[in-house]
Design an enzyme around this catalytic site. Structure first.
Site, PDB file in Angstrom:
ATOM      1  N   HIS A 182     -29.659 -14.426 -53.678  1.00 23.09           N
ATOM      2  CA  HIS A 182     -30.202 -15.017 -54.901  1.00 23.09           C
ATOM      3  C   HIS A 182     -30.332 -13.942 -55.963  1.00 23.09           C
ATOM      4  O   HIS A 182     -30.854 -12.854 -55.700  1.00 23.09           O
ATOM      5  CB  HIS A 182     -31.570 -15.645 -54.632  1.00 23.09           C
ATOM      6  CG  HIS A 182     -32.253 -16.139 -55.865  1.00 23.09           C
ATOM      7  ND1 HIS A 182     -33.461 -15.657 -56.312  1.00 23.09           N
ATOM      8  CD2 HIS A 182     -31.876 -17.092 -56.766  1.00 23.09           C
ATOM      9  CE1 HIS A 182     -33.812 -16.286 -57.420  1.00 23.09           C
ATOM     10  NE2 HIS A 182     -32.868 -17.155 -57.721  1.00 23.09           N
ATOM     11  N   SER A 183     -29.822 -14.228 -57.178  1.00 25.18           N
ATOM     12  CA  SER A 183     -29.974 -13.332 -58.315  1.00 25.18           C
ATOM     13  C   SER A 183     -29.378 -11.959 -57.985  1.00 25.18           C
ATOM     14  O   SER A 183     -28.209 -11.859 -57.602  1.00 25.18           O
ATOM     15  CB  SER A 183     -31.456 -13.241 -58.693  1.00 25.18           C
ATOM     16  OG  SER A 183     -31.643 -12.561 -59.907  1.00 25.18           O
ATOM     17  N   LEU A 184     -30.167 -10.903 -58.108  1.00 25.09           N
ATOM     18  CA  LEU A 184     -29.657  -9.568 -57.807  1.00 25.09           C
ATOM     19  C   LEU A 184     -29.222  -9.450 -56.356  1.00 25.09           C
ATOM     20  O   LEU A 184     -28.312  -8.679 -56.031  1.00 25.09           O
ATOM     21  CB  LEU A 184     -30.729  -8.523 -58.132  1.00 25.09           C
ATOM     22  CG  LEU A 184     -30.360  -7.058 -57.898  1.00 25.09           C
ATOM     23  CD1 LEU A 184     -29.182  -6.644 -58.774  1.00 25.09           C
ATOM     24  CD2 LEU A 184     -31.552  -6.145 -58.147  1.00 25.09           C
ATOM     25  N   SER A 228     -27.493 -11.488 -54.722  1.00 25.93           N
ATOM     26  CA  SER A 228     -26.086 -11.886 -54.606  1.00 25.93           C
ATOM     27  C   SER A 228     -25.163 -10.746 -55.020  1.00 25.93           C
ATOM     28  O   SER A 228     -24.089 -10.569 -54.434  1.00 25.93           O
ATOM     29  CB  SER A 228     -25.823 -13.123 -55.471  1.00 25.93           C
ATOM     30  OG  SER A 228     -25.992 -12.815 -56.854  1.00 25.93           O
TER      31      SER A 228
END
Length: 675
Positions: A392-394, A396
């Site tokens: 998720h977010s960073l 990923s």
């Protein structure tokens, strides 16, 4: 230890109706009436009931009562226990029940552990927790978490301001059960049970039992419970209270997913940790499996998917790095809360762009995934399924860089360019040889891999100064939630992804995002730049589009149909005109040819050709967009932050993951019928 059988503590019986006369425990058994007797018995009360009971039931003031033995209540049956565990959060305490299967296993272990010296450990909650039965503690297996209290529960209470029933301590419940047993067996109610701690429990009848708590120091005149606190409602057995007991989880695990969080310690607007958010995602997947893979579960094809959280934030901000202390020394004292939020959250983006702290982050993520993988395999030796990763977010972006720098088997073999024997032949001593070999092991594999990436794909502009560790397995699929991967690749100077490129050890990749997520970016335009392609719309888990999207599509479809009809009529008229006799046709001019050409081009544009999306997801689509909720469509800015954090509770996202996982297992998807 579990309580011994009842009747073991006869002196406790004397506490019932303390100060009363005429009750002798020794006459308990001899005074029991026969169930087949129809005679009338007289029971002398002898002022045994306290004044408080007289007030509660004034009809019981006569000296004698006649009891018809044809209406003798059912014999006493021992209460069935259920096991609960305690959850404490923000000055609140709640008790949650184990599933029936876990509770039964704990009860059996409790009975078998009596008389033994050692403790017995029972795995619960999908084997993510261990309960030490004698210690009455529940320990997390895969992550750090303070142990929680476990209780064998039989009696419960609820005050006027309580929202749910709370279990009594086991010793308190045991005394209540003994008092209840005597009252049922003798059919003698309206009795008071006093406890050394000051609590008083009134057994009015089998359905009405109340607890009164003292208020500080009571004087000698405050002898009635009605003069004390407001009473608590007391219930016997878990079946008599309103509590939802979980169904439990299937023992069979089909697939394991590791979930990596983004910036900061909190993962949603409620400031919950990655552990809590993954718990929600797991619960959603279990519900969806029951509704969309019901037949597969009945046939034994479908068990469950396990989701485990991967926490890297605590390692970065812990004492080992000392970064928080260094940042705090240079932080300004003004707007302290905002600065603390920035230091604890937004700075993670800068840390990842720093070679020093980026190395710490990727090492932590890889080692934590490998640790969880190894621990899961030890606890589930029968597991032979596959694995996936979610970021998720960073998180990923971290996974993207890790997977880009993994080595397949051929590259691993080719990476061994220098051996100890080669250096020994050159006459290099043992100490220098080890230093040289260690240097090659640390630096050469990632540089060799980057060279291969340059040859096969423009994705060579990654952080080449980082030594990317290797995962202990090959992921089947990589799912990115609300991902900034596309933006970071562009900032690094990468404008185009080679369609032939794929992750060395992972063959599938999905970029999942909410349309209003301010952090999310697309991937497909970097692969196919000459086509304006809309992302794939993720279906609603109930098998339809949201109403406002259906209305929007209907209006768009009406416009397209109208355009098609107009173009079709013009084309038909033109073809009819073109089939007229040659003699009747006027000379063909250049403008008329262009009209027919334009009509043909517009008709061809209506039929969208199949687009090959490269090998990053085995030729399939990569970008998948969630359907926004109707209320979100009114103001996309208002729900921007929430949109970035919505994935943990999104059933549509969870169903997309399950469908990808079970499609590769050959298990068909079932759309449940809507009532």
């Amino acid at each position: 230890m579990c309580p011994d059988p009842l009747f073991h503590n006869w002196p406790l019986c004397c506490l019932i109706g303390r100060g009363q006369t005429g009750f002798r425990p020794s006459s308990f058994l001899t005074s029991l009436p026969s169930q087949h007797s129809s005679r009338l018995l007289f029971k002398e009360t002898m002022n045994q009931v306290s004044p408080a009971v007289d007030e509660a039931s004034p009809s019981s003031t006569s000296s004698f009562e006649m009891l018809d033995m044809n209406s003798v209540p059912a014999p006493y049956q021992e209460v069935q226990p259920h096991w609960f565990f305690c959850r404490r959060a923000d000055d609140s305490t709640s008790w949650l029940p184990f599933s029936r299967g876990d509770s039964d296993r704990l009860e059996n272990a409790c009975n078998s552990v009596q008389g033994q010296e050692g403790d017995l450990v029972v795995a619960v909650d999908g084997e993510r927790y261990d309960v030490h039965v004698k210690e009455r503690k529940r320990y997390a297996v895969y992550w750090e978490q303070a142990p929680t209290e476990v209780r064998r529960c039989t009696w419960f209470y609820k005050g006027d301001k309580d929202t749910r029933f709370m279990p009594y301590p086991e010793d308190f419940s045991q005394r209540l059960e003994e008092a209840y047993m005597i009252a049922v067996t003798l059919d003698e109610w309206k009795r008071k049970l006093d406890f050394p701690t000051g609590e008083t429990v009134m057994l009015h009848n089998p359905k009405l039992i109340m607890q009164y708590q003292p208020i500080g120091l009571q004087d000698e005149w405050a002898t009635s419970p009605s003069e004390q606190t407001r009473p608590r409602t007391v219930k016997r057995g878990v079946e008599s209270i309103s509590v939802e007991i979980p169904d439990g989880e299937p023992e069979k695990v089909d697939h394991l997913v590791f979930m990596v969080h983004g910036i900061g310690p909190a993962c949603d607007l409620r400031f919950r940790s990655i552990i809590q958010c993954v718990n929600d995602f797991r619960s959603a997947s279990l519900s969806l499996l029951a509704s969309h893979y019901k037949r597969g579960q009945q046939d034994g094809q479908v068990g469950r998917v396990e989701f485990l959280p991967v926490n890297w934030h605590s390692a970065l901000h812990g004492d080992a790095t000392g970064v928080d202390e260094d940042i705090q020394r240079i932080t300004l004292p003004s707007i302290s809360r905002l600065r603390h939020f920035t230091n604890d959250t937004l700075l993670d983006l800068f840390f990842y762009n720093s070679p020093t702290y980026c190395q710490t982050i990727v090492d932590t993520v890889a080692s934590e995934i490998n640790r969880l993988h190894s621990l899961f395999k030890r606890r589930h030796p029968e597991f032979h399924g596959t694995f996936s990763v979610v970021g998720h977010s960073l998180g990923s972006l971290i996974l993207f860089d890790l997977l880009t720098n993994q080595r397949n088997e051929s590259e691993t073999r080719e990476g061994a360019l220098c051996h100890d024997s080669d250096l020994k032949e050159l006459g290099i001593p043992l100490g220098p040889r080890k230093k040289i070999l260690n240097y090659f092991r640390r630096r050469m594999p990632s540089k060799i891999h980057v060279f291969n990436m340059v040859c096969s794909s423009p994705i060579s502009l990654l952080q080449v100064s980082i030594n990317y560790p290797q995962l202990a397995f090959h992921p089947q699929t990589f799912f990115a939630f609300g991902s900034p991967i596309g933006m970071f690749l562009t900032v690094r100077g990468l404008k185009h992804i080679d369609p032939n490129y794929s992750f060395p050890t992972c063959k599938s990749f999905y970029n999942i995002y909410h349309p209003y997520d301010p952090v999310a970016y697309r991937i497909e335009p970097m692969i196919v730049s000459d086509v304006d392609l809309e992302p794939m719309l993720i279906p609603h888990h109930k098998g339809r589009k949201r109403m406002h999207l259906e209305l929007k599509d209907s209006l768009t479809r009406m416009g397209m149909d109208l355009k098609n009809n107009v173009l079709g009529s013009l084309r038909t008229a033109w073809q009819s005109f073109a089939r007229m006799p040659v003699a009747a046709l006027p000379p063909v001019e250049e403008g008329e040819n262009s009209i027919e050409k334009n009509l043909q081009e517009q008709m061809e544009q209506l039929e969208q050709p199949e687009i090959k999306m490269g090998m990053l997801n085995e030729g399939r689509r990569i970008d998948y967009v969630l359907q926004e909720k109707p209320i979100e469509s009114f103001n996309e800015y208002l729900f921007a932050i929430q949109s970035h954090l919505c994935y943990w509770e999104s059933e549509d996202t969870a169903l997309l993951l399950l469908k990808e996982i079970y499609d590769k297992l050959g298990v068909p998807f079932e759309q449940p019928q809507q009532s």
